[in-house]
Motif scaffolding. Structure first.
Motif, PDB file in Angstrom:
ATOM      1  N   PHE A 165       0.842  -1.195   0.000  1.00  0.00           N
ATOM      2  CA  PHE A 165       0.000   0.000   0.000  1.00  0.00           C
ATOM      3  C   PHE A 165       0.871   1.236   0.000  1.00  0.00           C
ATOM      4  O   PHE A 165       1.881   1.298   0.691  1.00  0.00           O
ATOM      5  N   VAL A 166       0.481   2.217  -0.805  1.00  0.00           N
ATOM      6  CA  VAL A 166       1.194   3.486  -0.853  1.00  0.00           C
ATOM      7  C   VAL A 166       0.290   4.533  -0.266  1.00  0.00           C
ATOM      8  O   VAL A 166      -0.829   4.709  -0.714  1.00  0.00           O
ATOM      9  N   PHE A 167       0.726   5.186   0.778  1.00  0.00           N
ATOM     10  CA  PHE A 167      -0.092   6.201   1.442  1.00  0.00           C
ATOM     11  C   PHE A 167       0.391   7.574   1.029  1.00  0.00           C
ATOM     12  O   PHE A 167       1.583   7.842   1.055  1.00  0.00           O
ATOM     13  N   CYS A 168      -0.572   8.457   0.611  1.00  0.00           N
ATOM     14  CA  CYS A 168      -0.230   9.818   0.221  1.00  0.00           C
ATOM     15  C   CYS A 168       0.018  10.642   1.469  1.00  0.00           C
ATOM     16  O   CYS A 168      -0.672  10.495   2.479  1.00  0.00           O
ATOM     17  N   ILE A 169       0.985  11.565   1.375  1.00  0.00           N
ATOM     18  CA  ILE A 169       1.394  12.482   2.432  1.00  0.00           C
ATOM     19  C   ILE A 169       1.876  11.660   3.629  1.00  0.00           C
ATOM     20  O   ILE A 169       2.741  10.802   3.485  1.00  0.00           O
ATOM     21  N   VAL A 170       1.326  11.849   4.814  1.00  0.00           N
ATOM     22  CA  VAL A 170       1.813  11.158   6.006  1.00  0.00           C
ATOM     23  C   VAL A 170       0.644  10.427   6.628  1.00  0.00           C
ATOM     24  O   VAL A 170      -0.461  10.953   6.719  1.00  0.00           O
ATOM     25  N   ILE A 171       0.833   9.204   7.067  1.00  0.00           N
ATOM     26  CA  ILE A 171      -0.222   8.393   7.640  1.00  0.00           C
ATOM     27  C   ILE A 171      -0.467   8.826   9.089  1.00  0.00           C
ATOM     28  O   ILE A 171       0.460   8.870   9.894  1.00  0.00           O
ATOM     29  N   LEU A 172      -1.748   9.109   9.418  1.00  0.00           N
ATOM     30  CA  LEU A 172      -2.081   9.435  10.793  1.00  0.00           C
ATOM     31  C   LEU A 172      -2.457   8.176  11.572  1.00  0.00           C
ATOM     32  O   LEU A 172      -2.106   8.008  12.724  1.00  0.00           O
ATOM     33  N   GLN A 173      -3.276   7.313  10.878  1.00  0.00           N
ATOM     34  CA  GLN A 173      -3.702   6.095  11.548  1.00  0.00           C
ATOM     35  C   GLN A 173      -3.349   4.928  10.656  1.00  0.00           C
ATOM     36  O   GLN A 173      -3.851   4.810   9.559  1.00  0.00           O
ATOM     37  N   SER A 174      -2.486   4.089  11.079  1.00  0.00           N
ATOM     38  CA  SER A 174      -2.042   2.973  10.257  1.00  0.00           C
ATOM     39  C   SER A 174      -3.023   1.819  10.372  1.00  0.00           C
ATOM     40  O   SER A 174      -3.922   1.821  11.195  1.00  0.00           O
ATOM     41  N   ALA A 175      -2.827   0.828   9.492  1.00  0.00           N
ATOM     42  CA  ALA A 175      -3.707  -0.325   9.501  1.00  0.00           C
ATOM     43  C   ALA A 175      -3.503  -1.152  10.761  1.00  0.00           C
ATOM     44  O   ALA A 175      -2.410  -1.254  11.299  1.00  0.00           O
ATOM     45  N   CYS A 176      -4.586  -1.714  11.247  1.00  0.00           N
ATOM     46  CA  CYS A 176      -4.534  -2.515  12.476  1.00  0.00           C
ATOM     47  C   CYS A 176      -4.077  -3.932  12.145  1.00  0.00           C
ATOM     48  O   CYS A 176      -3.858  -4.276  10.997  1.00  0.00           O
ATOM     49  N   GLY A 177      -3.977  -4.756  13.176  1.00  0.00           N
ATOM     50  CA  GLY A 177      -3.475  -6.103  13.005  1.00  0.00           C
ATOM     51  C   GLY A 177      -4.447  -7.000  12.269  1.00  0.00           C
ATOM     52  O   GLY A 177      -5.600  -6.657  12.052  1.00  0.00           O
ATOM     53  N   ASP A 178      -3.959  -8.209  11.858  1.00  0.00           N
ATOM     54  CA  ASP A 178      -4.782  -9.136  11.103  1.00  0.00           C
ATOM     55  C   ASP A 178      -5.813  -9.796  12.010  1.00  0.00           C
ATOM     56  O   ASP A 178      -5.613  -9.979  13.212  1.00  0.00           O
ATOM     57  N   ILE A 179      -6.934 -10.157  11.382  1.00  0.00           N
ATOM     58  CA  ILE A 179      -7.992 -10.940  12.043  1.00  0.00           C
ATOM     59  C   ILE A 179      -8.161 -12.213  11.235  1.00  0.00           C
ATOM     60  O   ILE A 179      -8.231 -12.150  10.002  1.00  0.00           O
ATOM     61  N   SER A 180      -8.215 -13.322  11.890  1.00  0.00           N
ATOM     62  CA  SER A 180      -8.282 -14.616  11.194  1.00  0.00           C
ATOM     63  C   SER A 180      -9.579 -15.324  11.565  1.00  0.00           C
ATOM     64  O   SER A 180     -10.009 -15.304  12.724  1.00  0.00           O
ATOM     65  N   TYR A 181     -10.162 -15.969  10.561  1.00  0.00           N
ATOM     66  CA  TYR A 181     -11.327 -16.831  10.740  1.00  0.00           C
ATOM     67  C   TYR A 181     -11.058 -18.127  10.004  1.00  0.00           C
ATOM     68  O   TYR A 181     -10.348 -18.136   8.981  1.00  0.00           O
ATOM     69  N   SER A 182     -11.621 -19.185  10.502  1.00  0.00           N
ATOM     70  CA  SER A 182     -11.481 -20.496   9.869  1.00  0.00           C
ATOM     71  C   SER A 182     -12.867 -21.024   9.570  1.00  0.00           C
ATOM     72  O   SER A 182     -13.707 -21.130  10.473  1.00  0.00           O
TER      73      SER A 182
END
Length: 805
Positions: free
Chosen positions: A11-28
């Protein structure tokens, strides 16, 4: 900057990231579950309030053009199945099948990765490549001989894959099942009792393959064994395992490898035939030559879809003995995919006071290639410029300047700027802007008006002076800013009328009652068009109040006996511009329950009635006087016409040819001299004399034969003038209306002193119009004799005269 990705592109974020992506969630979840099945509470797992999912535009984002297998139930915050998920289609034989999703939330922007582990279920049964396995075995084959059988394949994996084989009970063969190093099961027929062709020439068996799933599934194949005479050697491959590597852009027909097997038998027993027993993957991309063992590419290879192939090849002799070898083909990656940019989220509008570093959008850049071929560099290229100009600007004012660079030398690097053709409101762009071809400075050619248009785009081209010339374009977005250049316009009370607008107010009106309303508009926009209403003068201060922004005039208190019957209000309407502009209007209000109670209105009605009567009398006298004067003039004209003497003419009498002398008007390129006669035709409603009355001709003399005429006005006047110098330019003719169509009117004659064809005269009417219709629809002339006839009947009421050439 370089962006590297693992499974998906980075992912390329324009300018500066204020809130980054959170951790992964897994389902089976198991494969093939029904649509609408709940996978999990995505809102709770993300720690997001269910009520905010709609406003934050929660959605599932997938890569490229893949199916959307899941969706979010916005009302419940649940992740549910949206489409059928077949593990075998998604992951094939991979041990682990993970479907990666991305959850995008806005306001603020958040990106969460969700991993769905697709568990295999036993939904596929083992299958053999052929329905019947045909084998030919010599009767001399010794006890314990082994014969390889085709392997069964199950699309499922793990415990659901093929686990065992079973053979129908018979007198000659038993089944031996073994496991390869990769865990796959394969089986062989083991001869337990010698064959006797004389007692039994064919043996029919059934081989079953069973998987380890629950419930257990199975597949069968028939084995047809033909007992033959001696062929005691099977073909032998030069290698049990062949390996090859080729790039994914290999052309069709490219040779992958050539396999080879030999048989020590002679004749038919030693002839080897090659076959493809099994190819991994769903697509048929390889072919095998049955005679030479040459493997070629027949389909498109794609490293991103399949990076390796396992091919099982069989070699059989003429009597059916076979051996097997494996070909491993590794496909190498080439840089055949361009990076793709996907817009995940972008803020449409940004406040002017936004702090630097605020995140405004998320871009996803993907490259389907692998290793170093998927490394991308991301940068923002500016090919659009924005220019802001205030309306009512001065023509010739400079707006901006564009600049381009060319690394070439001399004339190849000389840049010339120009504006590409276009239109603004139907007017060419060249009438609005101009660009200096050398400097790139852009100037306005006229004053802009915000109320006509607020923005327009201009394409500016930079061209070098090379051969052939190279060009580059840039878009110039011109935005026009509004200024407060229009005063408010009052629509009600209607401006410009002589009598004031009067509103009647009952005496019982209480405080808060709506009396009237001032309506106004402003041609400006934004705050320049925000209007406010104010009472700047009133007969009774405090009796009325006006809405600041609505313009509604209401009673501020109840009407009292001391209040005057006539109330005059002066209302000012002011805009919110800098400086503010305003307009005023007057409102006349009468406090009364009945108009008859207002003496001023009674006197006004009486005066208006007397004035109207006077106007009607004067108008009637004027009309009568004009009518009688017109009748007297008509009668006098008719009387004068009847007393005028006119020479008679009988249309039946032929006119002497010398009566119309030749009048040569011009000489054309062929040397033919032309002559034109001009007639003025007048129609009369009651002539009791003749049809035509010829007053005078163009000329009473003839031209000398040796005279040369030219196309000049002086020569033309000289040719058609009397000796005393006074020109006569027309014939006058009179004809009664309602004449018969085809009637002969007159005859014209011209003379030419030349000989033979040079002296032949042809008559014609010159083109012209009468009352909007061609002359040829009224008159015709005989080309040889010059006789003029009427084509239609004339009507005096339509036209009274016309000219013919």
């Amino acid at each position: 900057m370089e962006c590297n990705g693992s499974f998906y592109a980075a992912f390329v974020f324009c300018i500066v990231i204020l809130q980054s992506a959170c951790g992964d969630i897994s389902y089976s979840i198991p494969e093939e579950i029904k649509q609408g099945t709940i996978i999990g509470n995505i809102a709770g797992d993300l720690g997001v309030d269910v009520r905010t999912l709609s406003t934050r535009k929660a959605r599932i984002d997938v890569e490229r053009n893949r199916k959307r297998y899941c969706e979010i139930n916005i009302s419940k915050g649940e992740l549910v199945v949206a489409d059928r998920m077949d593990r075998e289609s998604l992951c094939g034989k991979k041990a682990s099948c993970i479907l990666k999703l991305e959850v995008v939330l806005e306001n603020p922007l958040e990106l969460h990765r969700v991993s769905l582990h697709i568990q295999d279920i036993n939904d596929n049964e083992p299958m053999f490549k052929k329905e019947v396995i045909k084998m030919e075995i010599q009767e001399s084959t010794v006890k314990g001989a082994r014969f390889s059988l085709d392997e069964a394949h199950d699309s499922d994996i793990g415990e659901n894959a093929v686990k065992s084989y079973s053979l129908q009970i018979n007198d000659h063969f038993v089944l031996n099942v073994d496991t390869k190093s990769d865990g796959r099961k394969y089986c062989e027929l083991v001869l337990e009792k010698e064959l006797d062709r004389e007692s039994q020439q064919e043996i029919h068996l059934v081989l079953s393959a069973l998987d380890g799933g629950s419930p257990q599934r199975s597949g069968t194949v028939a084995i047809h064994v033909t007992v033959l005479d001696a062929n005691d050697n099977a073909p032998v491959f030069s290698d049990d395992l062949y390996k090859a590597s080729l790039p994914e852009d290999s052309p069709l027909g490219a040779v992958v490898v050539t396999v080879s097997a030999s048989d020590t038998d002679e004749g038919l027993h030693g002839e080897v035939v090659y076959e493809l027993d099994h190819v991994s993957g769903d697509r048929n991309v390889f072919s095998l030559d049955r005679k030479t063992g040459e493997v070629r590419v027949i389909g498109h290879l794609d490293y991103e879809e399949e990076s390796s192939y396992e091919i099982r090849i069989s070699a059989k002799d003429g009597l059916g003995l076979a051996s097997y070898a494996t070909l491993m083909v590794d496909v190498t990656d080439v840089n055949d995919n361009a990076p793709e940019i996907f817009l995940k989220s972008l803020t449409d509008s940004i406040p002017e006071n936004v702090p630097p570093g605020t995140q405004v959008g998320i871009f996803n850049v993907q490259d389907a290639d692998s290793d170093h071929n998927r490394h991308v560099r991301c940068y923002i290229q500016q090919n659009t410029y924005s220019v802001y100009v205030t309306e009512n600007n001065k023509p010739g004012s400079s707006l901006c300047s564009v600049s381009a660079r060319d690394p070439d030398l001399r004339q190849n690097g000389t840049i010339i700027y120009s504006i590409l053709p276009g239109e603004v409101n139907g007017v060419p762009l060249s009438s609005y802007l101009t660009v200096n071809g050398d400097t790139g400075a852009i100037q306005a050619l006229r004053s802009f008006d915000y109320e006509q248009f607020r923005s327009f785009n201009v394409q500016v081209m930079a061209r070098d002076n090379g051969s052939p010339p190279l060009t580059s374009n840039v878009t110039l977005c011109v935005f026009i800013s509004d200024v407060n250049d229009h005063s408010p316009q009052i629509l009600y009370p209607t401006p410009g009328i002589s009598s004031p607008m009067t509103e009647l107010i009952p005496k019982s009106a209480s405080g808060g009652s709506l009396v009237s309303k001032v309506i106004a508009v402003d041609s400006d926009s934004g705050q320049n068009a925000w209007l406010s209403f104010h009472i700047i003068k009133s007969t009774e201060p405090g009796l009325f109040v006006i809405g600041l922004h609505s313009g509604e005039i209401r009673m501020q208190r109840d009407v009292s006996e001391q209040d005057s019957t006539k109330q005059n209000l002066i209302v000012a309407v002011k805009d919110n511009g800098q400086p503010p502009l305003s307009a005023t209007c007057s409102m006349y209000l009468l406090i009364s329950d009945n108009l008859a109670e207002v003496p001023e209105l009674k006197d006004m009605a009486h005066e208006d009635g007397s004035t109207l009567t006077s106007y009607l009398i004067v108008a009637l006298v004027s009309v009568c006087t004009f009518f009688f004067t017109f009748i007297i003039i008509i009668l006098g004209v008719r009387y004068c016409r009847r007393r005028k003497p006119m020479p008679l003419f009988d249309s039946a009498v032929a006119i002497p040819s010398a009566y119309f002398p030749p009048s040569y008007g011009e000489v054309d390129v062929t040397g033919t001299l032309r002559s034109a006669c001009n007639y003025d035709g007048y129609l009369t409603t009651g002539s009791r004399t003749s049809d035509f009355k010829f007053v005078s001709s163009y000329n009473q003399n003839t031209l000398p034969a040796d005279q040369t005429l030219v196309k000049s006005a002086a020569d033309f006047d000289e040719a058609f003038s009397d000796p005393d110098g006074s020109p006569q330019r027309s014939y006058n003719a009179y004809i009664e209306e309602n004449n018969t169509a085809g009637q002969s009117l007159c005859s014209v004659a011209a003379q030419d002193p030349d000989w033979r064809q040079n002296g032949t005269v042809i008559y014609s009417l010159l083109a012209g119009k009468v009352n909007g219709s061609p002359v040829s629809s009224y008159l015709s002339v005989h080309g040889d004799t010059g006789v003029i006839q009427s084509v239609r009947s004339f009507d005096y009421e339509q036209f009274k005269s016309f000219k013919v050439y």
